[in-house]
Design a protein around this motif. Structure first.
Motif, PDB file in Angstrom:
ATOM      1  N   UNK A  36     -53.003   4.570  -8.463  1.00 57.95           N
ATOM      2  CA  UNK A  36     -52.523   3.364  -9.062  1.00 57.95           C
ATOM      3  C   UNK A  36     -51.414   3.254 -10.092  1.00 57.95           C
ATOM      4  N   UNK A  37     -50.541   4.296  -9.837  1.00 61.19           N
ATOM      5  CA  UNK A  37     -49.359   4.400 -10.551  1.00 61.19           C
ATOM      6  C   UNK A  37     -47.997   4.264  -9.710  1.00 61.19           C
ATOM      7  N   UNK A  38     -47.126   3.366 -10.537  1.00 64.45           N
ATOM      8  CA  UNK A  38     -45.991   3.143  -9.829  1.00 64.45           C
ATOM      9  C   UNK A  38     -44.788   3.486 -10.425  1.00 64.45           C
ATOM     10  N   UNK A  39     -43.644   3.536  -9.899  1.00 64.31           N
ATOM     11  CA  UNK A  39     -42.688   4.064 -10.229  1.00 64.31           C
ATOM     12  C   UNK A  39     -42.287   3.598 -11.845  1.00 64.31           C
ATOM     13  N   UNK A  40     -42.481   2.397 -11.984  1.00 64.53           N
ATOM     14  CA  UNK A  40     -42.283   1.767 -13.326  1.00 64.53           C
ATOM     15  C   UNK A  40     -43.400   2.318 -14.315  1.00 64.53           C
ATOM     16  N   UNK A  41     -44.439   2.894 -13.852  1.00 64.03           N
ATOM     17  CA  UNK A  41     -45.335   3.143 -14.837  1.00 64.03           C
ATOM     18  C   UNK A  41     -44.988   4.717 -15.129  1.00 64.03           C
ATOM     19  N   UNK A  42     -44.553   5.513 -14.261  1.00 65.75           N
ATOM     20  CA  UNK A  42     -44.008   6.772 -14.821  1.00 65.75           C
ATOM     21  C   UNK A  42     -42.731   6.587 -15.496  1.00 65.75           C
ATOM     22  N   UNK A  43     -41.870   5.590 -15.279  1.00 69.30           N
ATOM     23  CA  UNK A  43     -40.560   5.268 -16.259  1.00 69.30           C
ATOM     24  C   UNK A  43     -41.048   5.152 -17.615  1.00 69.30           C
ATOM     25  N   UNK A  44     -42.089   4.205 -17.719  1.00 65.02           N
ATOM     26  CA  UNK A  44     -42.609   3.866 -19.132  1.00 65.02           C
ATOM     27  C   UNK A  44     -43.251   4.883 -19.752  1.00 65.02           C
ATOM     28  N   UNK A  45     -44.149   5.785 -18.958  1.00 69.32           N
ATOM     29  CA  UNK A  45     -44.883   6.981 -19.455  1.00 69.32           C
ATOM     30  C   UNK A  45     -44.525   8.064 -18.950  1.00 69.32           C
ATOM     31  N   UNK A  46     -43.375   8.664 -19.192  1.00 73.13           N
ATOM     32  CA  UNK A  46     -42.872   9.808 -18.353  1.00 73.13           C
ATOM     33  C   UNK A  46     -43.813  11.273 -18.702  1.00 73.13           C
ATOM     34  N   UNK A  47     -44.716  11.038 -19.845  1.00 74.90           N
ATOM     35  CA  UNK A  47     -45.320  12.303 -20.012  1.00 74.90           C
ATOM     36  C   UNK A  47     -46.831  11.922 -19.293  1.00 74.90           C
ATOM     37  N   UNK A  48     -46.951  11.016 -18.351  1.00 80.85           N
ATOM     38  CA  UNK A  48     -48.477  10.880 -18.011  1.00 80.85           C
ATOM     39  C   UNK A  48     -48.823  12.066 -16.852  1.00 80.85           C
ATOM     40  N   UNK A  49     -50.132  12.159 -17.031  1.00 77.58           N
ATOM     41  CA  UNK A  49     -50.731  13.406 -16.427  1.00 77.58           C
ATOM     42  C   UNK A  49     -51.789  13.179 -15.432  1.00 77.58           C
ATOM     43  N   UNK A  50     -51.932  14.029 -14.390  1.00 79.83           N
ATOM     44  CA  UNK A  50     -53.047  13.588 -13.490  1.00 79.83           C
ATOM     45  C   UNK A  50     -54.225  14.846 -13.697  1.00 79.83           C
ATOM     46  N   UNK A  51     -55.223  14.344 -13.459  1.00 83.54           N
ATOM     47  CA  UNK A  51     -56.485  15.169 -13.526  1.00 83.54           C
ATOM     48  C   UNK A  51     -56.344  16.193 -12.002  1.00 83.54           C
ATOM     49  N   UNK A  52     -57.261  17.077 -12.162  1.00 81.91           N
ATOM     50  CA  UNK A  52     -57.325  17.722 -10.880  1.00 81.91           C
ATOM     51  C   UNK A  52     -57.639  17.158  -9.908  1.00 81.91           C
ATOM     52  N   UNK A  53     -58.733  16.320  -9.962  1.00 81.49           N
ATOM     53  CA  UNK A  53     -59.197  15.388  -8.914  1.00 81.49           C
ATOM     54  C   UNK A  53     -57.976  14.401  -8.310  1.00 81.49           C
TER      55      UNK A  53
END
Length: 284
Positions: A36-53
């Protein structure tokens, strides 16, 4: 792992298969579907991290993309005429050109105020044509045939998903006779039409992962399915009934000559949005 680093891995691993923009489109379709992460989400939160799962399905999808598997098969779904359809390796992935064919039929029905036509879809595959027509013409009586039992299971699921009634029948059109309980208003088909000589034009994601049974015909008889369907339409259509085909862009002239020779009239060859001869309509 930081998401933008995973994006860089996608760009590196898929280089040579997709260009950068195509890779980004695939990447964000996956992150939106799985995280549930869009291109806009990454642009607004460039350091967003995914868990291993969260990472696992994304990297599993990357491995499948490297094998040229279509994104629609990886996600198990696609959008056709505004509706979500399940797809897998047993069915042809619906194309935008086929949406144009559906739109043509619907516009004709509305122009003629034909709210309850009887329709037969030959070679239904995922059921995209039959289900889209049934959804938009709720009073229509829609039937669909296919040689593949596995494809019909997918089509039936798609009909249930959209709460429409379609009579699905397992049948080899090449062995079908004049078996009609009632006269039809419309016969529509997107049969196999790519000649073997044209395989070099086909991308690997199609060539390696979509059913050849739904794609290819022999070079020496490229109209074999069209001729059979047209013959059946002569007895199956009511007077004034309409035959609609999606066609090989290189064989428009041959298609016109074929349906003319079988007695159809008011023949119309139509281009798709890319300017290719792609659809044909003929009246019985």
């Amino acid at each position: 792992m930081i998401l933008k680093e995973i994006r860089s891995i996608f760009q590196s691993e898929l280089q040579g298969i997709y260009d950068r923009e195509e890779t980004d489109i695939l990447f964000f379709r996956l992150t939106e579907a799985y995280c549930n992460i869009t291109r806009l989400t990454l642009a607004l939160q460039p350091e967003i991290t995914l868990t291993r799962e969260e990472e696992q399905p994304v990297f599993e999808a990357l491995a499948r993309l490297k094998q040229h598997q279509p994104i629609q098969q990886i996600l198990g779904k696609t959008i056709f005429y505004g509706l979500e359809f399940r797809v897998d390796e047993n069915v042809l992935i619906p194309r935008p050109e086929t949406e144009e064919l559906v739109d043509w039929i619907l516009k004709d029905c509305r122009a003629q105020q034909a709210e309850d036509p009887t329709i037969l879809d030959v070679g239904t595959g995922s059921g995209c044509i039959a289900v889209a027509l049934a959804k938009n013409l709720p009073k229509a009586r829609v039937s669909a045939i296919d040689i593949s039992g596995a494809a019909l299971k997918v089509a039936e699921e798609n009909a249930k998903r959209h709460n429409v009634s379609v009579d699905f029948i397992k049948k080899d059109i090449m062995e079908a006779g004049e078996e009609y309980e009632y006269k039809l208003d419309i016969i529509v088909s997107n049969p196999p039409y790519i000649r073997n000589l044209e395989k070099k034009e086909i991308k690997n994601n199609v060539l390696l992962h979509e059913p050849h049974l739904a794609l290819f015909v022999e070079d020496e008889s490229p109209l074999v399915f069209y001729e059979k369907i047209a013959d059946l339409a002569k007895s199956g259509l009511r007077k004034g009934g309409v035959l609609y085909f999606e066609i090989n862009q290189y064989l428009g002239k041959e298609m016109i000559e074929m349906v003319e020779s079988k007695g159809f009239k008011d023949i119309c060859l139509k281009k798709d949005l890319s300017g290719n001869d792609r659809m044909l309509k003929a009246v019985w």
